[in-house]
Design a protein around this motif. Structure first.
Motif, PDB file in Angstrom:
ATOM      1  N   GLN A   1       0.831  -1.209   0.000  1.00  0.00           N
ATOM      2  CA  GLN A   1       0.000   0.000   0.000  1.00  0.00           C
ATOM      3  C   GLN A   1       0.863   1.255   0.000  1.00  0.00           C
ATOM      4  OE1 GLN A   1      -1.869   1.115   3.717  1.00  0.00           O
ATOM      5  NE2 GLN A   1      -3.779   1.613   2.675  1.00  0.00           N
ATOM      6  N   ARG A   2       1.867   1.297   0.850  1.00  0.00           N
ATOM      7  CA  ARG A   2       2.745   2.476   0.914  1.00  0.00           C
ATOM      8  C   ARG A   2       3.438   2.725  -0.420  1.00  0.00           C
ATOM      9  NH1 ARG A   2       4.470   0.413   5.845  1.00  0.00           N
ATOM     10  NH2 ARG A   2       6.426  -0.256   4.865  1.00  0.00           N
ATOM     11  N   GLU A   3       3.990   1.667  -1.001  1.00  0.00           N
ATOM     12  CA  GLU A   3       4.718   1.812  -2.262  1.00  0.00           C
ATOM     13  C   GLU A   3       3.789   2.241  -3.393  1.00  0.00           C
ATOM     14  OE1 GLU A   3       7.919   1.657  -2.869  1.00  0.00           O
ATOM     15  OE2 GLU A   3       8.440   1.217  -0.788  1.00  0.00           O
ATOM     16  N   PHE A   4       2.584   1.691  -3.405  1.00  0.00           N
ATOM     17  CA  PHE A   4       1.638   2.022  -4.478  1.00  0.00           C
ATOM     18  C   PHE A   4       1.206   3.481  -4.397  1.00  0.00           C
ATOM     19  CE2 PHE A   4      -2.548   2.191  -6.509  1.00  0.00           C
ATOM     20  CZ  PHE A   4      -2.282   1.551  -7.712  1.00  0.00           C
ATOM     21  N   LEU A   5       0.912   3.958  -3.181  1.00  0.00           N
ATOM     22  CA  LEU A   5       0.492   5.349  -3.010  1.00  0.00           C
ATOM     23  C   LEU A   5       1.618   6.323  -3.346  1.00  0.00           C
ATOM     24  CD1 LEU A   5      -1.585   5.049   0.289  1.00  0.00           C
ATOM     25  CD2 LEU A   5      -2.461   5.352  -2.029  1.00  0.00           C
ATOM     26  N   GLN A   6       2.843   5.935  -3.079  1.00  0.00           N
ATOM     27  CA  GLN A   6       3.986   6.794  -3.401  1.00  0.00           C
ATOM     28  C   GLN A   6       4.296   6.796  -4.891  1.00  0.00           C
ATOM     29  OE1 GLN A   6       7.193   5.403  -0.935  1.00  0.00           O
ATOM     30  NE2 GLN A   6       6.224   6.045   0.974  1.00  0.00           N
ATOM     31  N   SER A   7       3.949   5.711  -5.590  1.00  0.00           N
ATOM     32  CA  SER A   7       4.319   5.567  -7.003  1.00  0.00           C
ATOM     33  C   SER A   7       3.252   6.064  -7.966  1.00  0.00           C
ATOM     34  CB  SER A   7       4.622   4.095  -7.321  1.00  0.00           C
ATOM     35  OG  SER A   7       5.628   3.582  -6.472  1.00  0.00           O
ATOM     36  N   ASN A   8       2.027   6.255  -7.504  1.00  0.00           N
ATOM     37  CA  ASN A   8       0.928   6.593  -8.414  1.00  0.00           C
ATOM     38  C   ASN A   8       0.125   7.775  -7.898  1.00  0.00           C
ATOM     39  OD1 ASN A   8       0.901   4.107 -10.395  1.00  0.00           O
ATOM     40  ND2 ASN A   8       1.108   3.261  -8.343  1.00  0.00           N
ATOM     41  N   GLU A   9      -0.134   8.727  -8.780  1.00  0.00           N
ATOM     42  CA  GLU A   9      -0.971   9.871  -8.437  1.00  0.00           C
ATOM     43  C   GLU A   9      -2.410   9.400  -8.217  1.00  0.00           C
ATOM     44  OE1 GLU A   9      -0.437  13.053  -7.910  1.00  0.00           O
ATOM     45  OE2 GLU A   9       1.733  12.919  -8.206  1.00  0.00           O
ATOM     46  N   ARG A  10      -2.992   9.850  -7.131  1.00  0.00           N
ATOM     47  CA  ARG A  10      -4.326   9.363  -6.779  1.00  0.00           C
ATOM     48  C   ARG A  10      -5.374   9.759  -7.815  1.00  0.00           C
ATOM     49  NH1 ARG A  10      -7.419  10.680  -1.183  1.00  0.00           N
ATOM     50  NH2 ARG A  10      -9.241   9.389  -1.511  1.00  0.00           N
ATOM     51  N   ASP A  11      -5.274  10.980  -8.348  1.00  0.00           N
ATOM     52  CA  ASP A  11      -6.248  11.418  -9.347  1.00  0.00           C
ATOM     53  C   ASP A  11      -6.185  10.541 -10.590  1.00  0.00           C
ATOM     54  OD1 ASP A  11      -7.160  13.416  -7.724  1.00  0.00           O
ATOM     55  OD2 ASP A  11      -5.886  14.970  -8.587  1.00  0.00           O
ATOM     56  N   TYR A  12      -4.978  10.136 -10.980  1.00  0.00           N
ATOM     57  CA  TYR A  12      -4.843   9.266 -12.151  1.00  0.00           C
ATOM     58  C   TYR A  12      -5.427   7.890 -11.865  1.00  0.00           C
ATOM     59  CZ  TYR A  12      -2.776   6.404 -15.808  1.00  0.00           C
ATOM     60  OH  TYR A  12      -2.600   5.518 -16.841  1.00  0.00           O
TER      61      TYR A  12
ATOM     62  N   LYS B   1     -11.194  18.583  -6.275  1.00  0.00           N
ATOM     63  CA  LYS B   1     -10.448  19.578  -7.052  1.00  0.00           C
ATOM     64  C   LYS B   1     -11.281  20.171  -8.182  1.00  0.00           C
ATOM     65  CE  LYS B   1      -5.849  17.885  -5.834  1.00  0.00           C
ATOM     66  NZ  LYS B   1      -4.560  17.341  -6.330  1.00  0.00           N
ATOM     67  N   PRO B   2     -11.957  19.349  -9.000  1.00  0.00           N
ATOM     68  CA  PRO B   2     -12.861  19.950 -10.001  1.00  0.00           C
ATOM     69  C   PRO B   2     -13.972  20.773  -9.375  1.00  0.00           C
ATOM     70  CG  PRO B   2     -12.413  17.649 -10.531  1.00  0.00           C
ATOM     71  CD  PRO B   2     -11.840  17.895  -9.177  1.00  0.00           C
ATOM     72  N   LEU B   3     -14.513  20.289  -8.256  1.00  0.00           N
ATOM     73  CA  LEU B   3     -15.565  21.047  -7.578  1.00  0.00           C
ATOM     74  C   LEU B   3     -15.044  22.382  -7.062  1.00  0.00           C
ATOM     75  CD1 LEU B   3     -17.330  18.211  -5.548  1.00  0.00           C
ATOM     76  CD2 LEU B   3     -18.303  19.514  -7.442  1.00  0.00           C
ATOM     77  N   ALA B   4     -13.805  22.375  -6.549  1.00  0.00           N
ATOM     78  CA  ALA B   4     -13.206  23.614  -6.056  1.00  0.00           C
ATOM     79  C   ALA B   4     -13.014  24.615  -7.188  1.00  0.00           C
ATOM     80  CB  ALA B   4     -11.874  23.312  -5.374  1.00  0.00           C
ATOM     81  N   CYS B   5     -12.584  24.138  -8.358  1.00  0.00           N
ATOM     82  CA  CYS B   5     -12.395  25.025  -9.516  1.00  0.00           C
ATOM     83  C   CYS B   5     -13.734  25.602  -9.980  1.00  0.00           C
ATOM     84  CB  CYS B   5     -11.724  24.265 -10.652  1.00  0.00           C
ATOM     85  SG  CYS B   5     -10.004  23.821 -10.333  1.00  0.00           S
ATOM     86  N   ALA B   6     -14.758  24.755 -10.032  1.00  0.00           N
ATOM     87  CA  ALA B   6     -16.078  25.224 -10.449  1.00  0.00           C
ATOM     88  C   ALA B   6     -16.635  26.253  -9.468  1.00  0.00           C
ATOM     89  CB  ALA B   6     -17.032  24.036 -10.576  1.00  0.00           C
ATOM     90  N   THR B   7     -16.406  26.027  -8.185  1.00  0.00           N
ATOM     91  CA  THR B   7     -16.881  26.966  -7.159  1.00  0.00           C
ATOM     92  C   THR B   7     -16.161  28.304  -7.281  1.00  0.00           C
ATOM     93  OG1 THR B   7     -17.303  25.111  -5.678  1.00  0.00           O
ATOM     94  CG2 THR B   7     -17.218  27.291  -4.688  1.00  0.00           C
ATOM     95  N   LEU B   8     -14.843  28.270  -7.483  1.00  0.00           N
ATOM     96  CA  LEU B   8     -14.082  29.506  -7.649  1.00  0.00           C
ATOM     97  C   LEU B   8     -14.565  30.282  -8.865  1.00  0.00           C
ATOM     98  CD1 LEU B   8     -11.735  31.410  -6.986  1.00  0.00           C
ATOM     99  CD2 LEU B   8     -10.241  29.892  -8.304  1.00  0.00           C
ATOM    100  N   GLY B   9     -14.786  29.586  -9.983  1.00  0.00           N
ATOM    101  CA  GLY B   9     -15.284  30.262 -11.186  1.00  0.00           C
ATOM    102  C   GLY B   9     -16.640  30.904 -10.960  1.00  0.00           C
ATOM    103  N   SER B  10     -17.517  30.216 -10.207  1.00  0.00           N
ATOM    104  CA  SER B  10     -18.851  30.762  -9.930  1.00  0.00           C
ATOM    105  C   SER B  10     -18.771  31.997  -9.036  1.00  0.00           C
ATOM    106  CB  SER B  10     -19.721  29.693  -9.261  1.00  0.00           C
ATOM    107  OG  SER B  10     -19.872  28.566 -10.090  1.00  0.00           O
ATOM    108  N   VAL B  11     -17.864  31.985  -8.055  1.00  0.00           N
ATOM    109  CA  VAL B  11     -17.679  33.159  -7.190  1.00  0.00           C
ATOM    110  C   VAL B  11     -17.211  34.354  -8.017  1.00  0.00           C
ATOM    111  CG1 VAL B  11     -16.288  34.127  -5.318  1.00  0.00           C
ATOM    112  CG2 VAL B  11     -17.250  31.831  -5.089  1.00  0.00           C
ATOM    113  N   CYS B  12     -16.286  34.124  -8.923  1.00  0.00           N
ATOM    114  CA  CYS B  12     -15.775  35.208  -9.774  1.00  0.00           C
ATOM    115  C   CYS B  12     -16.885  35.774 -10.660  1.00  0.00           C
ATOM    116  CB  CYS B  12     -14.616  34.700 -10.633  1.00  0.00           C
ATOM    117  SG  CYS B  12     -13.124  34.298  -9.695  1.00  0.00           S
ATOM    118  N   LEU B  13     -17.731  34.901 -11.209  1.00  0.00           N
ATOM    119  CA  LEU B  13     -18.849  35.369 -12.040  1.00  0.00           C
ATOM    120  C   LEU B  13     -19.831  36.201 -11.222  1.00  0.00           C
ATOM    121  CD1 LEU B  13     -19.575  32.203 -14.232  1.00  0.00           C
ATOM    122  CD2 LEU B  13     -18.560  34.364 -14.973  1.00  0.00           C
ATOM    123  N   CYS B  14     -20.088  35.773  -9.994  1.00  0.00           N
ATOM    124  CA  CYS B  14     -20.976  36.547  -9.108  1.00  0.00           C
ATOM    125  C   CYS B  14     -20.410  37.945  -8.851  1.00  0.00           C
ATOM    126  CB  CYS B  14     -21.177  35.811  -7.786  1.00  0.00           C
ATOM    127  SG  CYS B  14     -22.264  34.383  -7.882  1.00  0.00           S
TER     128      CYS B  14
END
Length: 322
Positions: A100-111, A268-281
């Motif tokens: 588990q430790r080696e796998f988490l260190q070797s692979n990006e979670r999002d991927y 992360k996608p939700l955070a980006c969408a929220t930031l964009g919506s705040v800027c539009l407001c």
């Protein structure tokens, strides 16, 4: 590993995604086994366990006649190992923990979360072979591992013993609550933590939470004030649109607070969408605020997004120390 004339070995390893059972990588080398056909049957059983791992407690064991399957689940990933029935369960779970430790260190979670093709991470097999070889060799292995600590962990929280009934459709730990109350407790506690928990709050996170809460209150208060003005002055459609924008912006900032406190698979996608919506407001409310106010609210939203992106998630479930 040999003890007297009896050979004890780790044979196959599988890593899958817990939510959908997709196999990400596996080691299928059967050279260490004297009965390849029986091992193949055990491998098929392990694949079935991988598919239903979402309804199995986070640490479990399935015993067969010749082989035993041990498995752990954390952060939406399931790790399974097939070993001889007489192989130490303590060492087997220590092996899974190292994988588990080696796998988490070797692979990006999002991927890992985004792959759709089976065995997409088969290149990790090289690492699996190295760890497997070390655990199949008795030379200095016992000196490198703190067996007393591992044995105490197993004694305090033994793995759930999987029954053949749980492999049937509709089975699982929840179906056996009458026979195993403790297993049901582990099951219900593990499910909300599939995507992990954040590490403890630091000063950066605390500042961002306070700023977001402050801006949310300011936006909500301003929205209510605009609605009151609409009742006093001559009716105008713009008043209610502006008020709705203020209140909507306050909810967006509170949603950022939620993402800062509770990690989600798509945070992360939700955070980006929220930031964009705040800027539009803020652009929509340009005439009702000066440049300093707009800059302050956008900066707070950007800071909150940065915290959501960078706040680390713990790599293990609580009390998982193997």
């Amino acid at each position: 590993m040999w003890i007297g004339a009896v050979k004890m070995s780790i044979h196959n390893i599988l890593i899958s995604r817990t939510s959908d059972g997709l196999l990400l990588t596996a080691n299928t080398d059967a050279r260490t086994c004297s009965d390849p056909e029986e091992l193949k049957k055990s491998f098929n059983q392990a694949k079935l366990l991988a598919r239903i791992s979402a309804r199995i407690p986070d640490r479990a064991t399935y015993v067969m006649e010749q082989f035993t399957i041990h498995m752990i689940s954390a952060l939406n990933l399931t790790y399974l190992v097939i070993c001889d029935s007489n192989y130490s369960s303590v060492l087997a779970f220590a092996f899974l923990d190292e994988v588990q430790r080696e796998f988490l260190q070797s692979n990006e979670r999002d991927y890992v979360e985004s792959v759709t093709r089976p065995y997409a991470l088969i290149q990790f097999d090289t690492t699996l072979q190295k760890i497997k070889h070390r655990y199949n060799s008795s030379r200095s292995l016992y000196n490198k591992l703190n067996l007393s600590q591992l044995q105490e962990e197993i004694r305090l929280r033994p793995p759930h013993m999987i029954t053949p009934e749980e492999l049937r459709p509709g089975g699982g730990a929840s179906a056996n609550s009458v026979n195993s109350t403790d297993s049901q407790t582990h099951f219900t506690l593990a499910i909300p933590k599939r995507y992990g928990n954040y590490l403890p709050v630091n000063l950066l996170v605390l500042v961002s939470l306070c700023l977001n809460a402050l801006c949310a209150v300011m936006n909500f208060t301003r929205g209510v004030a605009v609605i009151n003005e609409a009742h006093i002055e001559e009716f105008s459609k713009d008043h209610y649109q502006n008020a709705a924008s203020f209140i909507f912006c306050s909810f967006l900032l509170l949603f950022q607070v939620y993402l800062m406190c509770y990690p989600r698979k798509q945070r992360k996608p939700l955070a980006c969408a929220t930031l964009g919506s705040v800027c539009l407001c803020q652009l929509y409310l340009w005439e009702l605020r000066n440049n300093v106010q707009i800059f302050f609210h956008v900066t707070v939203a950007c800071f909150g997004t940065f915290v959501i992106f960078t706040r680390p998630v713990q790599e293990k479930l609580p009390q998982y120390t193997l």
